[in-house]
Motif scaffolding. Structure first.
Motif, PDB file in Angstrom:
ATOM      1  N   PRO A  27       0.807  -1.230   0.000  1.00 48.10           N
ATOM      2  CA  PRO A  27       0.000   0.000   0.000  1.00 48.10           C
ATOM      3  C   PRO A  27       0.841   1.281   0.000  1.00 48.10           C
ATOM      4  CG  PRO A  27      -0.769  -1.559   1.666  1.00 48.10           C
ATOM      5  CD  PRO A  27       0.499  -2.110   1.118  1.00 48.10           C
ATOM      6  N   ASP A  28       2.092   1.192   0.457  1.00 51.41           N
ATOM      7  CA  ASP A  28       2.974   2.372   0.420  1.00 51.41           C
ATOM      8  C   ASP A  28       3.188   2.883  -0.996  1.00 51.41           C
ATOM      9  OD1 ASP A  28       3.289   2.016   3.065  1.00 51.41           O
ATOM     10  OD2 ASP A  28       5.428   1.489   3.027  1.00 51.41           O
ATOM     11  N   LEU A  29       3.065   1.985  -1.959  1.00 52.08           N
ATOM     12  CA  LEU A  29       3.338   2.349  -3.352  1.00 52.08           C
ATOM     13  C   LEU A  29       2.078   2.802  -4.092  1.00 52.08           C
ATOM     14  CD1 LEU A  29       5.761  -0.592  -4.344  1.00 52.08           C
ATOM     15  CD2 LEU A  29       6.378   1.731  -3.666  1.00 52.08           C
ATOM     16  N   ALA A  30       0.954   2.936  -3.368  1.00 55.34           N
ATOM     17  CA  ALA A  30      -0.337   3.205  -4.021  1.00 55.34           C
ATOM     18  C   ALA A  30      -0.310   4.429  -4.946  1.00 55.34           C
ATOM     19  CB  ALA A  30      -1.435   3.358  -2.962  1.00 55.34           C
ATOM     20  N   GLY A  31       0.281   5.518  -4.481  1.00 56.99           N
ATOM     21  CA  GLY A  31       0.307   6.743  -5.296  1.00 56.99           C
ATOM     22  C   GLY A  31       1.065   6.525  -6.594  1.00 56.99           C
ATOM     23  N   ALA A  32       2.221   5.894  -6.490  1.00 55.84           N
ATOM     24  CA  ALA A  32       3.044   5.636  -7.677  1.00 55.84           C
ATOM     25  C   ALA A  32       2.346   4.667  -8.623  1.00 55.84           C
ATOM     26  CB  ALA A  32       4.405   5.082  -7.258  1.00 55.84           C
ATOM     27  N   VAL A  33       1.657   3.669  -8.061  1.00 52.39           N
ATOM     28  CA  VAL A  33       0.938   2.701  -8.895  1.00 52.39           C
ATOM     29  C   VAL A  33      -0.203   3.398  -9.637  1.00 52.39           C
ATOM     30  CG1 VAL A  33      -0.606   0.689  -8.872  1.00 52.39           C
ATOM     31  CG2 VAL A  33       1.505   0.644  -7.528  1.00 52.39           C
ATOM     32  N   ASP A  34      -0.943   4.250  -8.934  1.00 52.36           N
ATOM     33  CA  ASP A  34      -2.071   4.927  -9.583  1.00 52.36           C
ATOM     34  C   ASP A  34      -1.602   5.810 -10.742  1.00 52.36           C
ATOM     35  OD1 ASP A  34      -3.944   3.694  -8.027  1.00 52.36           O
ATOM     36  OD2 ASP A  34      -4.051   5.303  -6.533  1.00 52.36           O
ATOM     37  N   MET A  35      -0.495   6.508 -10.547  1.00 56.40           N
ATOM     38  CA  MET A  35       0.019   7.344 -11.634  1.00 56.40           C
ATOM     39  C   MET A  35       0.441   6.465 -12.807  1.00 56.40           C
ATOM     40  SD  MET A  35       2.836  10.406 -11.665  1.00 56.40           S
ATOM     41  CE  MET A  35       4.371   9.706 -12.207  1.00 56.40           C
ATOM     42  N   GLN A  36       1.084   5.354 -12.508  1.00 53.91           N
ATOM     43  CA  GLN A  36       1.534   4.449 -13.572  1.00 53.91           C
ATOM     44  C   GLN A  36       0.345   3.847 -14.326  1.00 53.91           C
ATOM     45  OE1 GLN A  36       4.256   4.416 -14.849  1.00 53.91           O
ATOM     46  NE2 GLN A  36       5.331   2.483 -14.959  1.00 53.91           N
ATOM     47  N   LEU A  37      -0.712   3.486 -13.586  1.00 59.78           N
ATOM     48  CA  LEU A  37      -1.908   2.935 -14.237  1.00 59.78           C
ATOM     49  C   LEU A  37      -2.491   3.954 -15.228  1.00 59.78           C
ATOM     50  CD1 LEU A  37      -3.698   1.130 -11.256  1.00 59.78           C
ATOM     51  CD2 LEU A  37      -3.010   0.046 -13.417  1.00 59.78           C
ATOM     52  N   ALA A  38      -2.515   5.219 -14.833  1.00 61.88           N
ATOM     53  CA  ALA A  38      -3.052   6.260 -15.711  1.00 61.88           C
ATOM     54  C   ALA A  38      -2.174   6.424 -16.955  1.00 61.88           C
ATOM     55  CB  ALA A  38      -3.173   7.576 -14.948  1.00 61.88           C
ATOM     56  N   LEU A  39      -0.850   6.396 -16.752  1.00 64.77           N
ATOM     57  CA  LEU A  39       0.070   6.547 -17.896  1.00 64.77           C
ATOM     58  C   LEU A  39      -0.020   5.338 -18.831  1.00 64.77           C
ATOM     59  CD1 LEU A  39       3.238   8.008 -16.097  1.00 64.77           C
ATOM     60  CD2 LEU A  39       1.790   9.219 -17.735  1.00 64.77           C
ATOM     61  N   VAL A  40      -0.078   4.147 -18.235  1.00 65.81           N
ATOM     62  CA  VAL A  40      -0.163   2.916 -19.039  1.00 65.81           C
ATOM     63  C   VAL A  40      -1.433   2.936 -19.891  1.00 65.81           C
ATOM     64  CG1 VAL A  40      -0.655   0.436 -18.830  1.00 65.81           C
ATOM     65  CG2 VAL A  40       1.285   1.421 -17.603  1.00 65.81           C
ATOM     66  N   GLU A  41      -2.513   3.422 -19.297  1.00 64.66           N
ATOM     67  CA  GLU A  41      -3.788   3.427 -20.028  1.00 64.66           C
ATOM     68  C   GLU A  41      -3.714   4.322 -21.269  1.00 64.66           C
ATOM     69  OE1 GLU A  41      -7.307   4.662 -17.818  1.00 64.66           O
ATOM     70  OE2 GLU A  41      -8.209   5.012 -19.806  1.00 64.66           O
ATOM     71  N   ILE A  42      -3.182   5.547 -21.131  1.00 66.19           N
ATOM     72  CA  ILE A  42      -3.142   6.378 -22.342  1.00 66.19           C
ATOM     73  C   ILE A  42      -2.114   5.843 -23.341  1.00 66.19           C
ATOM     74  CG2 ILE A  42      -4.052   8.534 -21.344  1.00 66.19           C
ATOM     75  CD1 ILE A  42      -1.215   9.663 -21.598  1.00 66.19           C
ATOM     76  N   GLN A  43      -1.012   5.305 -22.837  1.00 66.95           N
ATOM     77  CA  GLN A  43      -0.014   4.809 -23.785  1.00 66.95           C
ATOM     78  C   GLN A  43      -0.529   3.609 -24.576  1.00 66.95           C
ATOM     79  OE1 GLN A  43       3.834   4.599 -21.913  1.00 66.95           O
ATOM     80  NE2 GLN A  43       3.919   6.823 -21.851  1.00 66.95           N
ATOM     81  N   ARG A  44      -1.244   2.738 -23.919  1.00 67.74           N
ATOM     82  CA  ARG A  44      -1.829   1.581 -24.627  1.00 67.74           C
ATOM     83  C   ARG A  44      -2.840   2.041 -25.675  1.00 67.74           C
ATOM     84  NH1 ARG A  44      -0.939  -3.502 -22.061  1.00 67.74           N
ATOM     85  NH2 ARG A  44      -2.449  -4.367 -23.508  1.00 67.74           N
ATOM     86  N   ARG A  45      -3.664   3.014 -25.266  1.00 67.66           N
ATOM     87  CA  ARG A  45      -4.708   3.490 -26.171  1.00 67.66           C
ATOM     88  C   ARG A  45      -4.084   4.123 -27.418  1.00 67.66           C
ATOM     89  NH1 ARG A  45      -7.596   8.078 -24.040  1.00 67.66           N
ATOM     90  NH2 ARG A  45      -7.523   6.995 -22.060  1.00 67.66           N
ATOM     91  N   VAL A  46      -3.081   4.981 -27.217  1.00 68.30           N
ATOM     92  CA  VAL A  46      -2.443   5.639 -28.356  1.00 68.30           C
ATOM     93  C   VAL A  46      -1.704   4.621 -29.212  1.00 68.30           C
ATOM     94  CG1 VAL A  46      -0.735   7.361 -29.056  1.00 68.30           C
ATOM     95  CG2 VAL A  46      -2.221   7.806 -27.099  1.00 68.30           C
ATOM     96  N   GLN A  47      -0.953   3.748 -28.562  1.00 68.93           N
ATOM     97  CA  GLN A  47      -0.126   2.805 -29.308  1.00 68.93           C
ATOM     98  C   GLN A  47      -0.957   1.900 -30.214  1.00 68.93           C
ATOM     99  OE1 GLN A  47       3.060   1.351 -26.880  1.00 68.93           O
ATOM    100  NE2 GLN A  47       3.610  -0.245 -28.342  1.00 68.93           N
ATOM    101  N   SER A  48      -2.182   1.600 -29.780  1.00 67.13           N
ATOM    102  CA  SER A  48      -3.034   0.732 -30.599  1.00 67.13           C
ATOM    103  C   SER A  48      -3.464   1.442 -31.885  1.00 67.13           C
ATOM    104  CB  SER A  48      -4.257   0.295 -29.797  1.00 67.13           C
ATOM    105  OG  SER A  48      -5.100   1.417 -29.576  1.00 67.13           O
ATOM    106  N   ARG A  49      -3.393   2.772 -31.902  1.00 67.05           N
ATOM    107  CA  ARG A  49      -3.783   3.525 -33.110  1.00 67.05           C
ATOM    108  C   ARG A  49      -2.611   3.786 -34.035  1.00 67.05           C
ATOM    109  NH1 ARG A  49      -6.920   7.071 -29.386  1.00 67.05           N
ATOM    110  NH2 ARG A  49      -5.197   8.545 -29.313  1.00 67.05           N
ATOM    111  N   VAL A  50      -1.387   3.613 -33.527  1.00 66.14           N
ATOM    112  CA  VAL A  50      -0.207   3.955 -34.332  1.00 66.14           C
ATOM    113  C   VAL A  50       0.137   2.787 -35.253  1.00 66.14           C
ATOM    114  CG1 VAL A  50       2.243   4.599 -34.251  1.00 66.14           C
ATOM    115  CG2 VAL A  50       0.688   5.413 -32.467  1.00 66.14           C
TER     116      VAL A  50
END
Ligand SMILES: [Zn+2]
Ligand SMILES: [Zn+2]
Length: 305
Positions: A27-50
């Motif tokens: 749980p100490d890593l929750a903030g870092a995980v949440d930011m990474q989840l948000a970044l991963v989501e947009i990167q996956r979405r964009v990459q699927s269009r490229v």
């Protein structure tokens, strides 16, 4: 009328599941995980269009670029859709700002840059060209007065586009044989200058930000910008080429899953995922967060990422 079972929700990608598990376990890593989840989501979405770029280069040119330490992906090769890139830039800045990883002034400047568009194109090209040619010390990365965080935001926003280039090139068998010549002290004359150069990514010229130890105990470096992988001698420092193993400090996590290689010459370190007894392959988006405590340990010992 029959009761239909609820429609199954679409399976989440493995890295998302792993990140959520990591948050539950630590749980100490929750903030870092949440930011990474948000970044991963947009990167996956964009990459699927490229689209996968058509990178038809001959073996001779490829060998010459590698030998000279020049990147295989030139700016014009990147399948950039500017509307999509501007959106990715803004969304990346939004996420970093939301998680306090970007200060307000830098955020405003970057969002304005993304909106204006015209200034963005030459700036991104200048930045990519300078950072993809690590041996050209004269090239200016960014003009004076640019937001300090632009480097990081550009690298994240360009990743979905650039990753398609390294993906297209990494299937080439001649590339893997040329690159792996580095780790085996080959007598091929074209391989030796490349060996010195390849502390940087052969695809885009950026630095490695992670590594993986393979089942055959080789080390592969992973680019922090395009996610490309390339083999590199296990105990040589990729940042200063120090190969004296008495001047490399290496330590592992208690479970043996992760390892740090710290160089006592240039005082920099690199983390690695040891896949030899691991239940899954390396996933940088997950492993970089899971190893944040290792970063703290390395920095405490006076090393810098
Ligand atoms: Zn790269
Ligand atoms: Zn070093």
């Amino acid at each position: 009328m029959t009761d239909r079972p609820p429609r199954p929700t679409r399976a989440e990608p493995r890295e998302v599941l792993e990140l959520k598990q990591l948050k539950a376990d630590q749980p100490d890593l929750a903030g870092a995980v949440d930011m990474q989840l948000a970044l991963v989501e947009i990167q996956r979405r964009v990459q699927s269009r490229v689209p996968l770029p058509w990178m038809q280069v001959d073996a001779e040119w490829l060998g010459a670029q590698l030998a000279a330490g020049r990147p295989l992906v030139r700016f014009a090769d990147i399948p950039l859709d500017w509307t999509d890139f501007r959106l990715t830039l803004r969304q990346t800045a939004d996420i970093l700002r939301r998680f306090d990883a970007l200060d307000a002034a830098d955020y405003d400047a970057i969002v304005t840059l993304g909106r204006e568009g015209r200034a963005l194109q030459p700036l991104l090209e200048q930045w990519y060209t300078a950072t993809s040619n690590p041996h050209d010390q004269k090239a200016e990365r960014l003009p004076a007065g640019s937001p300090a965080s632009l480097d990081q935001v550009f690298a994240l926003a360009l990743r979905p586009f650039l990753a398609r280039c390294s993906e297209a090139l990494s299937t080439r068998s001649d590339l893997s044989s040329l690159a792996s010549a580095d780790s085996t002290a080959s007598s091929s004359p074209s391989a030796s200058p490349a060996a010195a150069a390849h502390g940087h990514c052969p695809f885009c010229g950026w630095e490695p930000d992670f590594a993986v130890i393979t089942s055959s105990a080789e080390r592969r470096l992973i680019c922090g910008r395009c996610s490309g992988q390339w083999p590199f001698p296990p105990l040589t420092c990729p940042f200063c080429a120090n190969a004296d193993r008495t001047r490399v400090t290496s330590f592992a996590t208690r479970d043996g899953r992760y390892r740090v290689y710290a160089c006592d010459v240039c005082r920099r370190y690199l983390k690695a995922y040891d896949s030899r007894h691991a239940p899954r392959p390396v996933m940088v988006s997950v492993d970089a967060i899971a190893t944040l405590p290792l970063d703290a340990a390395a920095m405490q010992r006076g090393y810098a990422g």
